[in-house]
Design a protein around this motif. Structure first.
Motif, PDB file in Angstrom:
ATOM      1  N   ALA A  99       0.838  -1.208   0.000  1.00  0.00           N
ATOM      2  CA  ALA A  99       0.000   0.000   0.000  1.00  0.00           C
ATOM      3  C   ALA A  99       0.870   1.255   0.000  1.00  0.00           C
ATOM      4  O   ALA A  99       0.569   2.225  -0.698  1.00  0.00           O
ATOM      5  N   TYR A 100       1.954   1.230   0.757  1.00  0.00           N
ATOM      6  CA  TYR A 100       2.897   2.355   0.777  1.00  0.00           C
ATOM      7  C   TYR A 100       3.465   2.582  -0.619  1.00  0.00           C
ATOM      8  O   TYR A 100       3.524   3.715  -1.106  1.00  0.00           O
ATOM      9  N   PHE A 101       3.879   1.502  -1.269  1.00  0.00           N
ATOM     10  CA  PHE A 101       4.411   1.610  -2.618  1.00  0.00           C
ATOM     11  C   PHE A 101       3.368   2.204  -3.566  1.00  0.00           C
ATOM     12  O   PHE A 101       3.669   3.081  -4.374  1.00  0.00           O
ATOM     13  N   ALA A 102       2.147   1.719  -3.482  1.00  0.00           N
ATOM     14  CA  ALA A 102       1.084   2.187  -4.380  1.00  0.00           C
ATOM     15  C   ALA A 102       0.828   3.682  -4.203  1.00  0.00           C
ATOM     16  O   ALA A 102       0.636   4.409  -5.184  1.00  0.00           O
ATOM     17  N   VAL A 103       0.836   4.152  -2.963  1.00  0.00           N
ATOM     18  CA  VAL A 103       0.615   5.579  -2.712  1.00  0.00           C
ATOM     19  C   VAL A 103       1.719   6.405  -3.367  1.00  0.00           C
ATOM     20  O   VAL A 103       1.450   7.409  -4.036  1.00  0.00           O
ATOM     21  N   ALA A 126       9.168   8.371 -11.871  1.00  0.00           N
ATOM     22  CA  ALA A 126      10.292   7.446 -11.707  1.00  0.00           C
ATOM     23  C   ALA A 126      10.877   7.536 -10.297  1.00  0.00           C
ATOM     24  O   ALA A 126      11.125   6.511  -9.649  1.00  0.00           O
ATOM     25  N   GLN A 127      11.086   8.754  -9.803  1.00  0.00           N
ATOM     26  CA  GLN A 127      11.647   8.919  -8.459  1.00  0.00           C
ATOM     27  C   GLN A 127      10.716   8.370  -7.389  1.00  0.00           C
ATOM     28  O   GLN A 127      11.169   7.711  -6.440  1.00  0.00           O
ATOM     29  N   SER A 128       9.421   8.599  -7.539  1.00  0.00           N
ATOM     30  CA  SER A 128       8.456   8.077  -6.575  1.00  0.00           C
ATOM     31  C   SER A 128       8.426   6.556  -6.601  1.00  0.00           C
ATOM     32  O   SER A 128       8.289   5.914  -5.561  1.00  0.00           O
ATOM     33  N   SER A 129       8.548   5.981  -7.787  1.00  0.00           N
ATOM     34  CA  SER A 129       8.550   4.522  -7.901  1.00  0.00           C
ATOM     35  C   SER A 129       9.777   3.924  -7.221  1.00  0.00           C
ATOM     36  O   SER A 129       9.671   2.928  -6.509  1.00  0.00           O
ATOM     37  N   GLY A 131       9.334   4.353  -3.523  1.00  0.00           N
ATOM     38  CA  GLY A 131       8.310   3.420  -3.061  1.00  0.00           C
ATOM     39  C   GLY A 131       8.827   2.000  -2.971  1.00  0.00           C
ATOM     40  O   GLY A 131       8.522   1.279  -2.025  1.00  0.00           O
ATOM     41  N   GLU A 132       9.620   1.598  -3.950  1.00  0.00           N
ATOM     42  CA  GLU A 132      10.173   0.241  -3.938  1.00  0.00           C
ATOM     43  C   GLU A 132      11.162   0.060  -2.789  1.00  0.00           C
ATOM     44  O   GLU A 132      11.152  -0.972  -2.114  1.00  0.00           O
ATOM     45  N   SER A 152       8.991  -4.200   4.600  1.00  0.00           N
ATOM     46  CA  SER A 152       8.836  -5.664   4.669  1.00  0.00           C
ATOM     47  C   SER A 152       9.828  -6.261   5.668  1.00  0.00           C
ATOM     48  O   SER A 152       9.455  -7.098   6.496  1.00  0.00           O
ATOM     49  N   ILE A 153      11.064  -5.817   5.585  1.00  0.00           N
ATOM     50  CA  ILE A 153      12.079  -6.305   6.532  1.00  0.00           C
ATOM     51  C   ILE A 153      11.682  -5.939   7.962  1.00  0.00           C
ATOM     52  O   ILE A 153      11.722  -6.780   8.864  1.00  0.00           O
ATOM     53  N   ALA A 154      11.306  -4.688   8.161  1.00  0.00           N
ATOM     54  CA  ALA A 154      10.907  -4.231   9.500  1.00  0.00           C
ATOM     55  C   ALA A 154       9.673  -4.979   9.984  1.00  0.00           C
ATOM     56  O   ALA A 154       9.577  -5.324  11.170  1.00  0.00           O
ATOM     57  N   GLY A 155       8.742  -5.248   9.079  1.00  0.00           N
ATOM     58  CA  GLY A 155       7.530  -5.981   9.452  1.00  0.00           C
ATOM     59  C   GLY A 155       7.837  -7.388   9.943  1.00  0.00           C
ATOM     60  O   GLY A 155       7.336  -7.814  10.985  1.00  0.00           O
ATOM     61  N   PHE A 156       8.651  -8.102   9.184  1.00  0.00           N
ATOM     62  CA  PHE A 156       9.028  -9.454   9.617  1.00  0.00           C
ATOM     63  C   PHE A 156       9.810  -9.410  10.925  1.00  0.00           C
ATOM     64  O   PHE A 156       9.577 -10.233  11.823  1.00  0.00           O
TER      65      PHE A 156
END
Length: 130
Positions: A52-56, A71-74, A77-78, A85-89
């Protein structure tokens, strides 16, 4: 044609579907095993929140005038998606006790599958409209 407007893809629908499915699945699993249920839920959220963060970020800008910003936002976002993801796990495995490790990954992979399938369906639906 004073500036054709490019429609923003409805990626928020994928996130809404993911949240509804992981919530429903977790409530169903709660009747059988509490640890398994919250482990699946936590794994699902580890997939949903970064996406969701990436999509925003990725869909904040539209149009050729903003190609550089897109391009910069993508890229941002990535990178953010990867770090979240790392922090979540790390958070799930450090804080939740007891935890069912395989169930965390089942929830994560299920939400990734829905993300990929949902994105594919959105793309093919847009192609069929043309």
């Amino acid at each position: 044609m004073p500036g054709a407007e490019i429609a923003r893809p409805p990626v928020h629908r994928i996130t809404s579907v993911q949240l509804a499915l992981i919530g429903s699945l977790s409530l169903f699993l709660l009747a059988f095993d509490r640890v398994f249920a919250y482990s699946v839920l936590s794994g699902g959220l580890v997939a949903i929140v970064p996406q969701a963060y990436f999509a925003v970020l990725a869909f904040r800008w539209r149009g050729a005038r903003f190609a550089r910003a897109v391009a910069q936002s993508s890229y941002a976002g990535e990178l953010g998606k990867f770090l979240l993801s790392i922090a979540g796990f790390a958070l799930v495995f450090a804080v939740l006790r007891p935890i069912d490790g395989p169930a965390v990954f089942v929830g994560y992979l299920a939400m990734l599958f829905i993300q990929i399938t949902g994105s594919w369906l959105l793309l093919t639906r847009d192609q069929r409209k043309k």
